[in-house]
Motif scaffolding. Structure first.
Motif, PDB file in Angstrom:
ATOM      1  N   ASP A  87       0.840  -1.204   0.000  1.00 28.26           N
ATOM      2  CA  ASP A  87       0.000   0.000   0.000  1.00 28.26           C
ATOM      3  C   ASP A  87       0.875   1.254   0.000  1.00 28.26           C
ATOM      4  OD1 ASP A  87      -2.314  -1.474  -0.012  1.00 28.26           O
ATOM      5  OD2 ASP A  87      -2.659  -1.324   2.149  1.00 28.26           O
ATOM      6  N   ILE A  88       1.930   1.228   0.795  1.00 27.64           N
ATOM      7  CA  ILE A  88       2.836   2.377   0.887  1.00 27.64           C
ATOM      8  C   ILE A  88       3.547   2.610  -0.444  1.00 27.64           C
ATOM      9  CG2 ILE A  88       5.011   3.154   1.937  1.00 27.64           C
ATOM     10  CD1 ILE A  88       4.013   1.758   4.532  1.00 27.64           C
ATOM     11  N   LEU A  89       4.008   1.530  -1.067  1.00 27.61           N
ATOM     12  CA  LEU A  89       4.677   1.666  -2.362  1.00 27.61           C
ATOM     13  C   LEU A  89       3.706   2.160  -3.424  1.00 27.61           C
ATOM     14  CD1 LEU A  89       6.786  -1.645  -2.370  1.00 27.61           C
ATOM     15  CD2 LEU A  89       7.600   0.671  -1.875  1.00 27.61           C
ATOM     16  N   GLY A  90       2.477   1.644  -3.398  1.00 22.88           N
ATOM     17  CA  GLY A  90       1.485   2.044  -4.385  1.00 22.88           C
ATOM     18  C   GLY A  90       1.153   3.521  -4.319  1.00 22.88           C
ATOM     19  N   GLU A  98       7.974  15.351  -4.788  1.00 18.88           N
ATOM     20  CA  GLU A  98       8.667  15.624  -3.513  1.00 18.88           C
ATOM     21  C   GLU A  98       7.836  15.184  -2.311  1.00 18.88           C
ATOM     22  OE1 GLU A  98      10.609  19.331  -0.958  1.00 18.88           O
ATOM     23  OE2 GLU A  98       9.775  19.687  -2.970  1.00 18.88           O
ATOM     24  N   GLN A  99       6.543  15.485  -2.323  1.00 22.06           N
ATOM     25  CA  GLN A  99       5.688  15.118  -1.196  1.00 22.06           C
ATOM     26  C   GLN A  99       5.611  13.597  -1.051  1.00 22.06           C
ATOM     27  OE1 GLN A  99       1.723  16.703  -1.401  1.00 22.06           O
ATOM     28  NE2 GLN A  99       1.073  15.803   0.524  1.00 22.06           N
ATOM     29  N   LYS A 100       5.437  12.904  -2.184  1.00 20.91           N
ATOM     30  CA  LYS A 100       5.363  11.451  -2.142  1.00 20.91           C
ATOM     31  C   LYS A 100       6.684  10.836  -1.679  1.00 20.91           C
ATOM     32  CE  LYS A 100       1.806  10.687  -5.689  1.00 20.91           C
ATOM     33  NZ  LYS A 100       1.545  10.095  -7.025  1.00 20.91           N
ATOM     34  N   ARG A 101       7.795  11.422  -2.150  1.00 22.60           N
ATOM     35  CA  ARG A 101       9.107  10.896  -1.752  1.00 22.60           C
ATOM     36  C   ARG A 101       9.306  10.993  -0.250  1.00 22.60           C
ATOM     37  NH1 ARG A 101      11.252  14.154  -5.890  1.00 22.60           N
ATOM     38  NH2 ARG A 101      12.300  15.403  -4.286  1.00 22.60           N
ATOM     39  N   ARG A 102       8.975  12.120   0.306  1.00 23.61           N
ATOM     40  CA  ARG A 102       9.196  12.305   1.742  1.00 23.61           C
ATOM     41  C   ARG A 102       8.278  11.386   2.563  1.00 23.61           C
ATOM     42  NH1 ARG A 102      12.807  15.979   2.458  1.00 23.61           N
ATOM     43  NH2 ARG A 102      13.152  17.623   0.909  1.00 23.61           N
ATOM     44  N   LYS A 103       7.043  11.250   2.114  1.00 29.25           N
ATOM     45  CA  LYS A 103       6.121  10.349   2.814  1.00 29.25           C
ATOM     46  C   LYS A 103       6.588   8.902   2.709  1.00 29.25           C
ATOM     47  CE  LYS A 103       1.266   8.992   3.138  1.00 29.25           C
ATOM     48  NZ  LYS A 103      -0.105   9.167   2.585  1.00 29.25           N
ATOM     49  N   LEU A 108       8.783   3.989   5.082  1.00 28.94           N
ATOM     50  CA  LEU A 108       9.733   2.881   5.038  1.00 28.94           C
ATOM     51  C   LEU A 108      10.555   2.817   6.327  1.00 28.94           C
ATOM     52  CD1 LEU A 108      11.020   3.160   1.356  1.00 28.94           C
ATOM     53  CD2 LEU A 108       9.520   1.395   2.294  1.00 28.94           C
ATOM     54  N   SER A 109      10.940   3.984   6.825  1.00 29.67           N
ATOM     55  CA  SER A 109      11.693   4.029   8.081  1.00 29.67           C
ATOM     56  C   SER A 109      10.864   3.489   9.241  1.00 29.67           C
ATOM     57  CB  SER A 109      12.124   5.469   8.366  1.00 29.67           C
ATOM     58  OG  SER A 109      12.787   5.553   9.616  1.00 29.67           O
ATOM     59  N   GLU A 110       9.589   3.867   9.277  1.00 28.98           N
ATOM     60  CA  GLU A 110       8.716   3.391  10.355  1.00 28.98           C
ATOM     61  C   GLU A 110       8.505   1.885  10.289  1.00 28.98           C
ATOM     62  OE1 GLU A 110       5.243   5.742   9.808  1.00 28.98           O
ATOM     63  OE2 GLU A 110       6.083   7.539  10.778  1.00 28.98           O
ATOM     64  N   LEU A 130      15.781   0.699  -0.443  1.00 30.44           N
ATOM     65  CA  LEU A 130      14.890   1.670  -1.069  1.00 30.44           C
ATOM     66  C   LEU A 130      14.798   2.933  -0.223  1.00 30.44           C
ATOM     67  CD1 LEU A 130      13.015   2.402  -3.368  1.00 30.44           C
ATOM     68  CD2 LEU A 130      11.135   1.338  -2.107  1.00 30.44           C
ATOM     69  N   GLU A 131      14.784   2.769   1.093  1.00 27.83           N
ATOM     70  CA  GLU A 131      14.764   3.951   1.970  1.00 27.83           C
ATOM     71  C   GLU A 131      15.979   4.838   1.697  1.00 27.83           C
ATOM     72  OE1 GLU A 131      14.876   5.167   6.721  1.00 27.83           O
ATOM     73  OE2 GLU A 131      14.895   3.051   6.130  1.00 27.83           O
ATOM     74  N   GLU A 132      17.142   4.214   1.489  1.00 23.45           N
ATOM     75  CA  GLU A 132      18.352   4.980   1.188  1.00 23.45           C
ATOM     76  C   GLU A 132      18.249   5.655  -0.176  1.00 23.45           C
ATOM     77  OE1 GLU A 132      22.246   6.552   1.433  1.00 23.45           O
ATOM     78  OE2 GLU A 132      20.764   5.900   2.909  1.00 23.45           O
ATOM     79  N   GLU A 133      17.683   4.952  -1.154  1.00 24.50           N
ATOM     80  CA  GLU A 133      17.503   5.551  -2.478  1.00 24.50           C
ATOM     81  C   GLU A 133      16.558   6.756  -2.412  1.00 24.50           C
ATOM     82  OE1 GLU A 133      19.055   4.900  -5.250  1.00 24.50           O
ATOM     83  OE2 GLU A 133      20.217   3.271  -4.368  1.00 24.50           O
ATOM     84  N   VAL A 134      15.524   6.649  -1.590  1.00 26.50           N
ATOM     85  CA  VAL A 134      14.593   7.773  -1.424  1.00 26.50           C
ATOM     86  C   VAL A 134      15.313   8.950  -0.774  1.00 26.50           C
ATOM     87  CG1 VAL A 134      12.512   8.553  -0.238  1.00 26.50           C
ATOM     88  CG2 VAL A 134      12.551   6.309  -1.325  1.00 26.50           C
ATOM     89  N   ARG A 135      16.136   8.659   0.212  1.00 29.83           N
ATOM     90  CA  ARG A 135      16.890   9.731   0.877  1.00 29.83           C
ATOM     91  C   ARG A 135      17.788  10.456  -0.124  1.00 29.83           C
ATOM     92  NH1 ARG A 135      21.559  11.014   2.489  1.00 29.83           N
ATOM     93  NH2 ARG A 135      22.489   9.068   1.742  1.00 29.83           N
ATOM     94  N   ILE A 136      18.461   9.676  -0.979  1.00 27.55           N
ATOM     95  CA  ILE A 136      19.334  10.278  -1.992  1.00 27.55           C
ATOM     96  C   ILE A 136      18.513  11.112  -2.974  1.00 27.55           C
ATOM     97  CG2 ILE A 136      20.842   9.745  -3.944  1.00 27.55           C
ATOM     98  CD1 ILE A 136      21.769   7.275  -2.365  1.00 27.55           C
ATOM     99  N   ALA A 137      17.366  10.571  -3.395  1.00 27.55           N
ATOM    100  CA  ALA A 137      16.505  11.305  -4.334  1.00 27.55           C
ATOM    101  C   ALA A 137      16.011  12.599  -3.713  1.00 27.55           C
ATOM    102  CB  ALA A 137      15.326  10.433  -4.752  1.00 27.55           C
ATOM    103  N   ASN A 138      15.689  12.574  -2.428  1.00 23.04           N
ATOM    104  CA  ASN A 138      15.225  13.788  -1.754  1.00 23.04           C
ATOM    105  C   ASN A 138      16.306  14.854  -1.742  1.00 23.04           C
ATOM    106  OD1 ASN A 138      12.635  12.927  -1.157  1.00 23.04           O
ATOM    107  ND2 ASN A 138      13.208  12.032   0.798  1.00 23.04           N
TER     108      ASN A 138
END
Length: 291
Positions: A87-90, A98-103, A108-110, A130-138
């Motif tokens: 659900d989170i990935l979807g 940006e909003q989706k990336r941060r959420k 993922l961290s939680e 994936l959490e790390e990839e999101v951090r880099i993308a942010n």
């Protein structure tokens, strides 16, 4: 101290001087072997959170009279956790702004912190990656939205397959067997592909078979919980753990032969080792499944 699991008395071998943590570890091991996971605890009627276990664990078991454990099927618990992750990935697709990336990063961290332990090590590693990839993308902004979307979609596909395995391991094994039957001829083409410069096709064929082998290994404990007598399955006269070890050696030899461009050895291993062993593996497990 009396121990109850889901309101039923639970018997554990005792030794003198054991702590609460000792008995809880024994209970956890027995429940894990039975395909269950501990989801809640209480001591003498008081709920115990994870943070309290570090303090209470070393205390003598004689200091409390009743330990109550709530346990659930590990497959069902993992299924719920996997659905939550999907659900989170979807929500982050089709393009993670940006909003989706941060959420996504926060979610993922939680998951990793709260229920990460329910996932096998390889799945938790995917979540953390994936959490790390999101951090880099942010940190880079919108330039990586398309690439990140592809990574999220790939991970979503992996976890949908894992959810299907948890939900119906028998059907997933039969699907894997069908994939194998459709792809087995490709192994015999490896030497030709390498001789004609089609290395990418050769490696892709090997990766398919490695993936199928890994999938079978994942499915075996799930099949066992569905009543399949996995301990009685023999492949080439070997019990499954011994067969796995032997076959892993063959796959490692094949990977090295490909790296060395040794087409003669690749052909021999493919025709006389890999294909017959895979056929034997699928036949032996398939024969043990319910009709």
């Amino acid at each position: 101290m009396e121990i109850f699991v889901n309101d039923e008395a639970f018997t554990i071998e005792r030794a003198g001087g054991e702590s609460i943590g000792d008995l809880l570890s024994k209970a956890d091991a027995l429940l894990e072997k039975a395909g269950a996971v501990i989801v809640a605890l209480s001591l003498d009627g008081r709920s115990i959170g994870p943070d309290e276990l570090a303090v209470l664990g070393p205390k003598p078991a004689t200091e409390t009279s009743r330990l109550e454990i709530v346990a659930e099927s590990s497959s069902e618990y993992r299924s719920r956790a996997t659905r939550l992750l999907l659900d989170i990935l979807g929500e982050a697709l089709p393009l993670p702004d940006e909003q989706k990336r941060r959420k996504l990063g926060q979610s993922l961290s939680e998951i990793a912190e709260s229920i990460g332990g329910i996932f096998p090590a390889d799945e938790l590693a995917l979540i953390n990656s994936l959490e790390e990839e999101v951090r880099i993308a942010n940190s880079r902004g919108s330039e990586d939205e398309t690439l990140l979307a592809e990574q999220i979609a790939t991970m979503e596909g992996i976890f949908r397959e894992r959810l299907a395995e948890l939900s119906d391991p028998v059907a997933e094994f039969r699907r894997a067997s069908g994939v194998y039957q459709g792809a087995s001829e490709k192994l015999r083409e490896l030497p030709v592909w390498l001789q004609t410069g089609k290395e990418k096709q050769a490696m892709q064929a090997v990766l398919v078979f490695v993936g199928l082998f890994d999938k079978v290994i994942r499915l075996m404990p799930l099949l066992g919980r569905k009543g399949v007598d996995t301990g009685a399955i023999l492949v080439e006269g070997l019990e499954l753990p011994a067969f796995y070890a032997s076959f892993n050696d063959v796959l490692a030899e094949l990977a090295k032969a490909i790296s060395d461009h040794d087409s003669v050895l690749i052909g021999d291993l493919s025709e006389y080792e890999v294909v017959p062993r895979m056929e034997g593996l699928f036949a032996a497990i398939g024969g043990a499944l319910p009709a």
